[in-house]
Design a protein around this motif. Structure first.
Motif, PDB file in Angstrom:
ATOM      1  N   ALA A   1       0.842  -1.200   0.000  1.00 37.03           N
ATOM      2  CA  ALA A   1       0.000   0.000   0.000  1.00 37.03           C
ATOM      3  C   ALA A   1       0.875   1.247   0.000  1.00 37.03           C
ATOM      4  CB  ALA A   1      -0.911   0.004   1.222  1.00 37.03           C
ATOM      5  N   LEU A   2       0.438   2.245  -0.752  1.00 42.06           N
ATOM      6  CA  LEU A   2       1.095   3.557  -0.744  1.00 42.06           C
ATOM      7  C   LEU A   2       0.345   4.469   0.209  1.00 42.06           C
ATOM      8  CD1 LEU A   2       2.985   5.809  -1.910  1.00 42.06           C
ATOM      9  CD2 LEU A   2       1.193   6.230  -3.614  1.00 42.06           C
ATOM     10  N   GLN A   3       1.068   5.049   1.175  1.00 43.83           N
ATOM     11  CA  GLN A   3       0.424   6.052   2.017  1.00 43.83           C
ATOM     12  C   GLN A   3       0.714   7.439   1.478  1.00 43.83           C
ATOM     13  OE1 GLN A   3       1.453   7.500   6.081  1.00 43.83           O
ATOM     14  NE2 GLN A   3      -0.558   6.661   6.656  1.00 43.83           N
ATOM     15  N   LEU A   4      -0.346   8.183   1.226  1.00 39.59           N
ATOM     16  CA  LEU A   4      -0.240   9.534   0.692  1.00 39.59           C
ATOM     17  C   LEU A   4      -0.491  10.575   1.781  1.00 39.59           C
ATOM     18  CD1 LEU A   4      -2.173   9.278  -2.710  1.00 39.59           C
ATOM     19  CD2 LEU A   4       0.297   9.618  -2.396  1.00 39.59           C
ATOM     20  N   GLY A   5       0.242  11.679   1.693  1.00 44.55           N
ATOM     21  CA  GLY A   5      -0.004  12.843   2.529  1.00 44.55           C
ATOM     22  C   GLY A   5      -0.443  13.992   1.645  1.00 44.55           C
ATOM     23  N   GLY A   6      -1.578  14.577   1.959  1.00 43.28           N
ATOM     24  CA  GLY A   6      -2.083  15.704   1.179  1.00 43.28           C
ATOM     25  C   GLY A   6      -3.502  16.028   1.589  1.00 43.28           C
ATOM     26  N   SER A   7      -4.003  17.159   1.078  1.00 40.22           N
ATOM     27  CA  SER A   7      -5.384  17.539   1.389  1.00 40.22           C
ATOM     28  C   SER A   7      -6.090  18.155   0.192  1.00 40.22           C
ATOM     29  CB  SER A   7      -5.411  18.528   2.562  1.00 40.22           C
ATOM     30  OG  SER A   7      -4.683  19.715   2.239  1.00 40.22           O
ATOM     31  N   ASP A   8      -5.435  18.149  -0.962  1.00 41.66           N
ATOM     32  CA  ASP A   8      -6.056  18.665  -2.173  1.00 41.66           C
ATOM     33  C   ASP A   8      -6.625  17.493  -2.967  1.00 41.66           C
ATOM     34  OD1 ASP A   8      -6.679  20.510  -4.345  1.00 41.66           O
ATOM     35  OD2 ASP A   8      -5.042  19.525  -5.400  1.00 41.66           O
TER      36      ASP A   8
ATOM     37  N   LEU B   1      -7.768  17.065  -5.928  1.00 46.41           N
ATOM     38  CA  LEU B   1      -7.272  16.891  -7.292  1.00 46.41           C
ATOM     39  C   LEU B   1      -5.872  16.284  -7.299  1.00 46.41           C
ATOM     40  CD1 LEU B   1      -7.660  17.260 -10.321  1.00 46.41           C
ATOM     41  CD2 LEU B   1      -6.777  19.597 -10.082  1.00 46.41           C
ATOM     42  N   ALA B   2      -4.983  16.835  -6.455  1.00 44.56           N
ATOM     43  CA  ALA B   2      -3.614  16.316  -6.391  1.00 44.56           C
ATOM     44  C   ALA B   2      -3.601  14.875  -5.890  1.00 44.56           C
ATOM     45  CB  ALA B   2      -2.758  17.208  -5.486  1.00 44.56           C
ATOM     46  N   LEU B   3      -4.425  14.591  -4.892  1.00 44.52           N
ATOM     47  CA  LEU B   3      -4.487  13.222  -4.381  1.00 44.52           C
ATOM     48  C   LEU B   3      -5.005  12.262  -5.445  1.00 44.52           C
ATOM     49  CD1 LEU B   3      -5.786  13.980  -0.795  1.00 44.52           C
ATOM     50  CD2 LEU B   3      -3.677  12.741  -1.316  1.00 44.52           C
ATOM     51  N   ALA B   4      -5.984  12.701  -6.221  1.00 49.37           N
ATOM     52  CA  ALA B   4      -6.505  11.855  -7.291  1.00 49.37           C
ATOM     53  C   ALA B   4      -5.423  11.579  -8.333  1.00 49.37           C
ATOM     54  CB  ALA B   4      -7.716  12.520  -7.941  1.00 49.37           C
ATOM     55  N   GLN B   5      -4.657  12.593  -8.681  1.00 54.93           N
ATOM     56  CA  GLN B   5      -3.566  12.404  -9.644  1.00 54.93           C
ATOM     57  C   GLN B   5      -2.567  11.371  -9.127  1.00 54.93           C
ATOM     58  OE1 GLN B   5      -2.843  16.912  -9.974  1.00 54.93           O
ATOM     59  NE2 GLN B   5      -2.101  16.167 -11.950  1.00 54.93           N
ATOM     60  N   CYS B   6      -2.228  11.488  -7.847  1.00 50.41           N
ATOM     61  CA  CYS B   6      -1.234  10.582  -7.266  1.00 50.41           C
ATOM     62  C   CYS B   6      -1.785   9.169  -7.118  1.00 50.41           C
ATOM     63  CB  CYS B   6      -0.772  11.114  -5.914  1.00 50.41           C
ATOM     64  SG  CYS B   6       0.186  12.643  -6.049  1.00 50.41           S
ATOM     65  N   ALA B   7      -3.049   9.066  -6.746  1.00 53.54           N
ATOM     66  CA  ALA B   7      -3.660   7.742  -6.629  1.00 53.54           C
ATOM     67  C   ALA B   7      -3.668   7.038  -7.978  1.00 53.54           C
ATOM     68  CB  ALA B   7      -5.080   7.865  -6.083  1.00 53.54           C
ATOM     69  N   LYS B   8      -3.953   7.790  -9.029  1.00 48.57           N
ATOM     70  CA  LYS B   8      -3.976   7.225 -10.382  1.00 48.57           C
ATOM     71  C   LYS B   8      -2.584   6.722 -10.770  1.00 48.57           C
ATOM     72  CE  LYS B   8      -6.107   8.246 -14.842  1.00 48.57           C
ATOM     73  NZ  LYS B   8      -5.048   7.901 -15.779  1.00 48.57           N
ATOM     74  N   ILE B   9      -1.564   7.518 -10.457  1.00 50.23           N
ATOM     75  CA  ILE B   9      -0.188   7.107 -10.739  1.00 50.23           C
ATOM     76  C   ILE B   9       0.148   5.841  -9.950  1.00 50.23           C
ATOM     77  CG2 ILE B   9       2.243   7.759 -10.470  1.00 50.23           C
ATOM     78  CD1 ILE B   9       1.310  10.709 -10.851  1.00 50.23           C
TER      79      ILE B   9
ATOM     80  N   CYS C   1     -11.538  14.141  -0.453  1.00 45.91           N
ATOM     81  CA  CYS C   1     -10.256  13.590  -0.920  1.00 45.91           C
ATOM     82  C   CYS C   1     -10.398  12.113  -1.264  1.00 45.91           C
ATOM     83  CB  CYS C   1      -9.193  13.769   0.166  1.00 45.91           C
ATOM     84  SG  CYS C   1      -8.680  15.485   0.439  1.00 45.91           S
ATOM     85  N   VAL C   2     -11.044  11.371  -0.385  1.00 44.17           N
ATOM     86  CA  VAL C   2     -11.230   9.937  -0.608  1.00 44.17           C
ATOM     87  C   VAL C   2     -12.053   9.698  -1.869  1.00 44.17           C
ATOM     88  CG1 VAL C   2     -12.362   7.870   0.312  1.00 44.17           C
ATOM     89  CG2 VAL C   2     -10.919   9.285   1.809  1.00 44.17           C
ATOM     90  N   LYS C   3     -13.138  10.448  -2.010  1.00 46.74           N
ATOM     91  CA  LYS C   3     -14.014  10.286  -3.176  1.00 46.74           C
ATOM     92  C   LYS C   3     -13.269  10.601  -4.470  1.00 46.74           C
ATOM     93  CE  LYS C   3     -18.201   9.769  -5.040  1.00 46.74           C
ATOM     94  NZ  LYS C   3     -17.917  10.059  -6.452  1.00 46.74           N
ATOM     95  N   ALA C   4     -12.452  11.655  -4.449  1.00 46.35           N
ATOM     96  CA  ALA C   4     -11.694  12.023  -5.646  1.00 46.35           C
ATOM     97  C   ALA C   4     -10.750  10.896  -6.062  1.00 46.35           C
ATOM     98  CB  ALA C   4     -10.902  13.309  -5.390  1.00 46.35           C
ATOM     99  N   MET C   5     -10.139  10.234  -5.077  1.00 44.70           N
ATOM    100  CA  MET C   5      -9.242   9.120  -5.391  1.00 44.70           C
ATOM    101  C   MET C   5     -10.030   7.907  -5.860  1.00 44.70           C
ATOM    102  SD  MET C   5      -6.181   9.341  -2.525  1.00 44.70           S
ATOM    103  CE  MET C   5      -7.156   9.619  -1.051  1.00 44.70           C
ATOM    104  N   GLN C   6     -11.136   7.617  -5.195  1.00 43.80           N
ATOM    105  CA  GLN C   6     -11.960   6.473  -5.591  1.00 43.80           C
ATOM    106  C   GLN C   6     -12.450   6.600  -7.034  1.00 43.80           C
ATOM    107  OE1 GLN C   6     -14.962   6.838  -2.571  1.00 43.80           O
ATOM    108  NE2 GLN C   6     -14.148   5.145  -1.357  1.00 43.80           N
TER     109      GLN C   6
END
Length: 328
Positions: free
Chosen positions: A67-74, A76-84, A123-128
């Protein structure tokens, strides 16, 4: 290794994301001892992934499930990183809502986000919306004076409404002012019953507990109430405990690797790292606790600490450190 079971199978035991500690070398080392443990990266910020010069997402294929743990609160940025992360093959993305450090607060992420449950949900929804892998949340039981059970359940209600069904709960609240990150891992009292109550009240959610877990007896107690346990410092400082995880927590019938066998299995990995221009101590710093509790274990630790950082240090240093254990 490949992931052969649903991810919830592996959640029974996981190793906490720990800055400076759970890098790819430690994770490879841990995986040698346990095939079932769910491994987490160190927390990686969205800024590092999107704008950093290095590759913060590299890992060894053997590390799965990972699992990748991400730190952030934006969002859009979290979604970009989750996709990567999903494209890179990670098995899960986890949002850090538990780290109390000043640096994290200044970036508006970590434990301070507990005060903004709707933002966490966004943030969670944007990543999902952009990945098929699970998006999970690691959090605390409260922050500062906001440490009531209703405060915690309001957070869980809001975030789980997105469909997020997996939470790792550090059973301490975080003091955002006045305590260092180290003190926040030790001073706020542990409240395991509160996490147990959360599982009772949200039986459909997968809930793991983190904080102060050291022994297999501790784990057995927690697993009577919860879906999983996450171990941090003990799994790092006494890594050989991992050699029994598959047998004791997953019921696998296989031999327990000896410490010496673990060292032997690490040697080809170390050799590859050195051939690629890496330094020996990048890896051996994670191995110093391997012989903890064994007669001569201090000699192993001392020899590695004194010699692995030297120019030209190679596998012979590791073998000499092991040989030093036998010395009178």
């Amino acid at each position: 290794m490949s992931v052969k079971q649903p991810l919830n199978h592996y959640r029974r035991f996981s190793i906490a994301p720990m800055l400076e500690w759970t890098d790819r070398h430690y994770r490879y080392f841990a995986r040698l001892m346990s095939s079932q443990t769910l491994l987490y990266t160190e927390m990686v910020t969205t800024g590092a992934i999107l704008f950093g010069k290095g590759d913060y997402l590299s890992y060894n294929e053997e590390e799965h499930p990972l699992a990748l743990q991400l730190g952030g609160s934006d969002p859009l940025a979290l979604a970009q990183c989750a996709k990567i992360a999903a494209e890179r093959g990670y098995d899960e993305v986890n949002l850090n809502v538990g780290c109390p450090s000043d640096r994290v607060q200044n970036g508006r992420f970590g434990a301070c986000l507990m005060a903004e449950p709707q933002l966490v949900a966004d943030c969670v929804k944007a990543m999902q919306d952009v990945v098929d892998i699970p998006v999970t949340v690691k959090t605390r039981i409260g922050i500062d004076e906001q440490d009531s059970y209703p405060f915690l359940t309001d957070f869980i209600d809001t975030v789980s409404a997105t469909g997020c069904d997996t939470f790792i709960i550090h059973a301490r609240k975080a003091w955002l002012n006045g305590l260092s990150p180290k003190e926040n891992r030790e001073i706020p009292p542990l409240d395991y019953p509160r996490v147990y109550q959360l599982k009772q009240d949200y039986s459909a959610l997968n809930i793991s507990i983190n904080g102060g877990v050291k022994t297999f007896d501790d784990m057995a107690t927690h697993l009577e109430h919860l879906d999983g346990v996450m171990v941090g410092r003990e799994a790092y400082q006494n890594p050989y405990m991992l050699a029994e995880v598959d047998q004791r927590l997953y019921g696998m019938e296989k031999a327990v690797l000896s410490r010496d066998a673990v060292v032997d299995l690490m040697l080809p990995y170390i050799e590859r790292h050195l051939q690629q221009g890496g330094r020996l101590n990048h890896i051996t710093r994670h191995m110093t606790g391997l012989y903890q509790g064994v007669a001569g274990g201090r000699r192993w630790r001392r020899y590695l600490s004194e010699n692995a950082h030297k120019a030209g240090a190679d596998c012979e240093v590791v073998l000499a450190a092991r040989a030093s254990i036998q010395q009178a």
